[in-house]
Design an enzyme around this catalytic site. Structure first.
Site, PDB file in Angstrom:
ATOM      1  N   ASN A   1       5.492 -50.766 -29.627  1.00 53.38           N
ATOM      2  CA  ASN A   1       6.351 -50.655 -30.813  1.00 53.38           C
ATOM      3  C   ASN A   1       6.010 -51.702 -31.875  1.00 53.38           C
ATOM      4  OD1 ASN A   1       7.669 -52.418 -28.711  1.00 53.38           O
ATOM      5  ND2 ASN A   1       9.077 -52.852 -30.392  1.00 53.38           N
ATOM      6  N   HIS A   2       5.566 -52.903 -31.456  1.00 59.16           N
ATOM      7  CA  HIS A   2       5.268 -53.941 -32.439  1.00 59.16           C
ATOM      8  C   HIS A   2       3.935 -53.719 -33.147  1.00 59.16           C
ATOM      9  CE1 HIS A   2       8.689 -56.570 -32.211  1.00 59.16           C
ATOM     10  NE2 HIS A   2       8.689 -56.461 -30.903  1.00 59.16           N
TER      11      HIS A   2
ATOM     12  N   HIS B   1       4.291 -48.230 -22.850  1.00 57.60           N
ATOM     13  CA  HIS B   1       5.056 -49.304 -23.490  1.00 57.60           C
ATOM     14  C   HIS B   1       6.475 -48.780 -23.618  1.00 57.60           C
ATOM     15  CE1 HIS B   1       5.081 -53.177 -25.556  1.00 57.60           C
ATOM     16  NE2 HIS B   1       6.057 -52.660 -26.287  1.00 57.60           N
TER      17      HIS B   1
ATOM     18  N   ARG C   1      20.054 -62.978 -27.312  1.00 55.15           N
ATOM     19  CA  ARG C   1      20.461 -61.603 -27.035  1.00 55.15           C
ATOM     20  C   ARG C   1      21.704 -61.535 -26.161  1.00 55.15           C
ATOM     21  NH1 ARG C   1      15.539 -57.481 -26.996  1.00 55.15           N
ATOM     22  NH2 ARG C   1      14.165 -58.490 -28.485  1.00 55.15           N
TER      23      ARG C   1
ATOM     24  N   ARG D   1      12.698 -64.797 -32.494  1.00 57.23           N
ATOM     25  CA  ARG D   1      11.689 -64.766 -31.435  1.00 57.23           C
ATOM     26  C   ARG D   1      11.501 -66.094 -30.716  1.00 57.23           C
ATOM     27  NH1 ARG D   1      11.684 -59.602 -30.564  1.00 57.23           N
ATOM     28  NH2 ARG D   1       9.668 -59.688 -29.533  1.00 57.23           N
TER      29      ARG D   1
ATOM     30  N   ASP E   1       1.646 -53.929 -27.548  1.00 61.01           N
ATOM     31  CA  ASP E   1       2.212 -55.051 -28.306  1.00 61.01           C
ATOM     32  C   ASP E   1       1.199 -56.186 -28.424  1.00 61.01           C
ATOM     33  OD1 ASP E   1       4.550 -53.844 -29.002  1.00 61.01           O
ATOM     34  OD2 ASP E   1       5.870 -55.243 -27.965  1.00 61.01           O
TER      35      ASP E   1
ATOM     36  N   HIS F   1       6.669 -53.805 -22.688  1.00 58.17           N
ATOM     37  CA  HIS F   1       7.824 -53.673 -23.579  1.00 58.17           C
ATOM     38  C   HIS F   1       9.002 -54.543 -23.151  1.00 58.17           C
ATOM     39  CE1 HIS F   1      10.379 -52.161 -26.684  1.00 58.17           C
ATOM     40  NE2 HIS F   1      11.159 -51.471 -25.876  1.00 58.17           N
TER      41      HIS F   1
ATOM     42  N   ASP G   1       4.831 -53.083 -36.701  1.00 57.45           N
ATOM     43  CA  ASP G   1       5.349 -54.118 -37.607  1.00 57.45           C
ATOM     44  C   ASP G   1       4.477 -54.197 -38.850  1.00 57.45           C
ATOM     45  OD1 ASP G   1       7.357 -54.729 -35.837  1.00 57.45           O
ATOM     46  OD2 ASP G   1       6.282 -56.365 -34.889  1.00 57.45           O
TER      47      ASP G   1
ATOM     48  N   GLN H   1       8.821 -56.899 -21.042  1.00 54.18           N
ATOM     49  CA  GLN H   1       8.264 -58.212 -20.700  1.00 54.18           C
ATOM     50  C   GLN H   1       8.795 -58.690 -19.342  1.00 54.18           C
ATOM     51  OE1 GLN H   1       8.577 -59.013 -25.383  1.00 54.18           O
ATOM     52  NE2 GLN H   1       8.217 -60.890 -24.250  1.00 54.18           N
TER      53      GLN H   1
ATOM     54  N   HIS I   1       1.333 -60.248 -28.045  1.00 54.88           N
ATOM     55  CA  HIS I   1       2.047 -60.855 -29.179  1.00 54.88           C
ATOM     56  C   HIS I   1       1.272 -61.996 -29.843  1.00 54.88           C
ATOM     57  CE1 HIS I   1       5.551 -58.371 -29.000  1.00 54.88           C
ATOM     58  NE2 HIS I   1       5.710 -58.614 -27.711  1.00 54.88           N
TER      59      HIS I   1
ATOM     60  N   ASP J   1       2.117 -57.030 -23.717  1.00 51.25           N
ATOM     61  CA  ASP J   1       2.902 -57.841 -24.653  1.00 51.25           C
ATOM     62  C   ASP J   1       2.187 -59.140 -25.007  1.00 51.25           C
ATOM     63  OD1 ASP J   1       5.756 -56.428 -24.875  1.00 51.25           O
ATOM     64  OD2 ASP J   1       5.015 -56.208 -22.837  1.00 51.25           O
TER      65      ASP J   1
ATOM     66  N   ARG K   1      14.905 -65.679 -25.689  1.00 53.48           N
ATOM     67  CA  ARG K   1      15.348 -64.280 -25.620  1.00 53.48           C
ATOM     68  C   ARG K   1      16.688 -64.174 -24.903  1.00 53.48           C
ATOM     69  NH1 ARG K   1      12.163 -59.364 -25.401  1.00 53.48           N
ATOM     70  NH2 ARG K   1      13.172 -57.696 -24.233  1.00 53.48           N
TER      71      ARG K   1
END
Length: 542
Positions: free
Chosen positions: A119-120, A220, A371, A402, A87, A253, A123, A255, A46, A44, A367
């Site tokens: 998954n990212h 992931h 969430r 984010r 990611d 994923h 994007d 994190q 990012h 991750d 986060r």
């Protein structure tokens, strides 16, 4: 898994122990051999190729740390693997606007051996991801992503590494939740099969047909303790429990900061939090019997594990003043990595540092906050989109937020950090009856999920999963009236398991990205006042 291998292979091992080779009748005493190896891992990323404003993280310091670990392992006669659990994309504007090219340059210089696809990564449109794969000097792995038309895998399913004669298979797996967490346009030509089921197919093949001695699942999928994954697709613990033969899972994923391995079904499950804050180091011993012409499957044991901080800092009082100091000795940045990445940092900084507005107090966008409950930052975003689309209300998913805003000046960079996905702002019209049903569905999504909803111009009361009352603009919703609702394209397409509404005949994609809409709003209404966005009484639960 280790012990079942001994059971399954007990007969040939007994032959080895007896020193007898069955094809010639000759006997020789087998030698007990030992492989020392280390798995170095991150996940991750990012977009965090550069150090932050406090001098933490960054690939230049990560390179120095990983080189040190490699040198130490090699000096003691061991081998090492450097793995990323995906990611790489999305999160920092300097990276996002350059399609993460500086991140892949940094990873090449560090010397990663493989990464799994997160998954990212999706994007971006698929052609961008395939371009990134060409930039990388290491393989992109995922065994459960296929082209819809041909059924062929999009990426290599696995790679085999040989360490002093020991065959180590690295199998890539990506969460099938990607289909609900990504803009549909970006994945329209590909499908995501069940990751755990894919593991059940591939792991026996790797052991039987490809003679893997050790199997590493580079995933992931997320770490969910005791396999309680809730609304999420099954993660690493489910994989460990349900798939025999996996020795090590290097994951991402969720994190998760796993300070010690989670051991399930004799499988070591690892994860190193996020953003390159830590580098995971797992030292193993693998012992096996070798008769000179082949060897048995052996026993794997972890002898050391830790997460090593990359210049993370904490606040301390020194000579009466608060100062940030590294929690462990500072790691110098690698000069070659700095030289390679600085032009990318400089190129992006010119645009990103433009001031667009200001705010009197900070808005929490962590986060944990966005969430779990309605937040002022979510209300701000929703109000910006509601105004842009001239809507009666707006909805915003917590997973699309984010980070937050600090008090003071607001730059373009600050806003792109909040909404880094380039999501499109859209709207549609519903009757009051349709709207009640829709709001009931999204408001029932449980906290901790990325699907947690944030509203603008809405007040409602929930009793469990049942919507008891709904006000729009301070008035009870009229079941026969038409309402316009602003929403982003990701959520409209069913992202985070929201109801799909982008097939509604009134659905309109405005063509504006969410960060641009937020920037326009901030410019228009600055200086912003935090108290005007506090979601007081927006959702009442009974």
């Amino acid at each position: 898994m280790l012990y079942p291998r001994w059971l399954l292979l007990s007969f040939p091992i007994l032959l080895l122990l007896s020193g007898c080779a069955t094809d010639t009748g000759q006997c020789r005493k087998p030698a007990l051999k030992t492989l020392n190896f280390t798995v170095i891992h991150t996940n991750d990323n990012h977009g965090k190729f550069w150090r932050n404003r406090d001098g933490e993280v960054g690939m230049a310091a990560r390179k120095t740390l990983i080189d040190r670990i490699r040198a130490e392992v090699e000096a003691e006669g061991g081998k090492s693997l450097v793995l990323s659990a995906g990611d790489i994309n999305t999160g920092v504007p300097e990276s996002d606007i350059q399609e993460a090219k500086p991140d892949f340059i940094g990873m090449n210089l560090i010397g990663y051996d493989a990464m799994t696809v997160g998954n990212h990564e999706f994007d971006n449109p698929l052609p961008v991801l395939l371009k990134q794969e060409k930039w990388a000097d290491f393989p992109f792995l995922s065994a459960n992503i296929f082209y819809k038309d041909t059924g062929k895998p999009v990426f290599k399913p696995w790679v085999m590494k040989e360490l002093e004669g020991v065959r180590v298979a690295i199998l890539g797996l990506t969460t099938e939740d990607t289909e609900s967490q990504t803009l549909k346009e970006n994945i329209k030509d590909i499908r995501f099969d069940d990751a755990v089921d894919t593991g059940k197919v591939w792991v026996p093949k790797l052991i039987r047909d490809d003679q893997a001695d050790i199997v590493i699942a580079l995933t992931h999928m997320g770490h969910y303790p005791n396999a309680r994954h809730g609304h999420n697709a099954p993660g690493d613990v489910s994989l460990a429990k349900e798939v025999d033969g996996v020795d090590i899972i290097v994951g991402g994923h969720s994190q998760s900061k796993l300070l010690r391995p989670d051991i399930k079904n004799s499988t070591y499950v690892l994860q190193a939090w996020e953003w390159g804050k830590y580098v995971g180091r797992a030292d193993f011993i693998y012992q096996y019997l070798d008769n000179g012409r082949g060897h048995s499957h052996g026993l794997l044991k972890m002898v050391n594990y830790r997460l090593i901080p990359v210049n993370l800092k904490t606040e301390k009082i020194i000579n009466g003043k608060k100062e940030l100091v590294t929690i462990e000795p500072e790691i110098p940045e690698d000069p070659a990595v700095l030289k390679a990445l600085k032009p990318y940092q400089d190129k992006a900084s010119e645009l990103m540092n433009r001031v667009v507005g200001a705010i009197d107090q900070s808005l929490d966008g962590s986060r944990e906050k966005v969430r779990s409950s309605p937040a002022a930052i979510g209300n701000l975003i929703a109000r910006a989109q509601m105004e842009k689309t001239k809507a009666d209300l707006a909805v915003m998913n917590g997973g699309g937020i984010r980070t937050g805003l600090k008090a003071g000046k607001i730059t373009e960079k600050d806003l792109l950090k909040i909404q880094p996905f380039g999501n499109m702002v859209c709207y549609l019209e519903m009757t009051g009856r349709e709207l009640r049903n829709y709001i009931e569905d999204v408001a029932a999504i449980q906290p901790v999920s990325g699907g947690l909803v944030h509203f603008a111009n809405v007040r409602l009361t929930m009793a469990g999963d049942k919507l008891m009352s709904l006000d729009i603009g301070g008035k009870p919703v009229d079941k026969n009236k038409k309402y316009r609702m602003a929403i982003n394209a990701f959520s409209a397409g069913g992202g985070d398991n929201w109801p799909v509404v982008d097939e509604n005949p009134t659905f309109v994609n405005t063509g504006y990205t969410d960060a641009v809409v937020l920037s326009d709003y901030v410019k228009r209404y600055s200086p912003l006042k935090r108290n005007e966005y506090l979601p007081k009484g927006k959702i009442v639960r009974k």
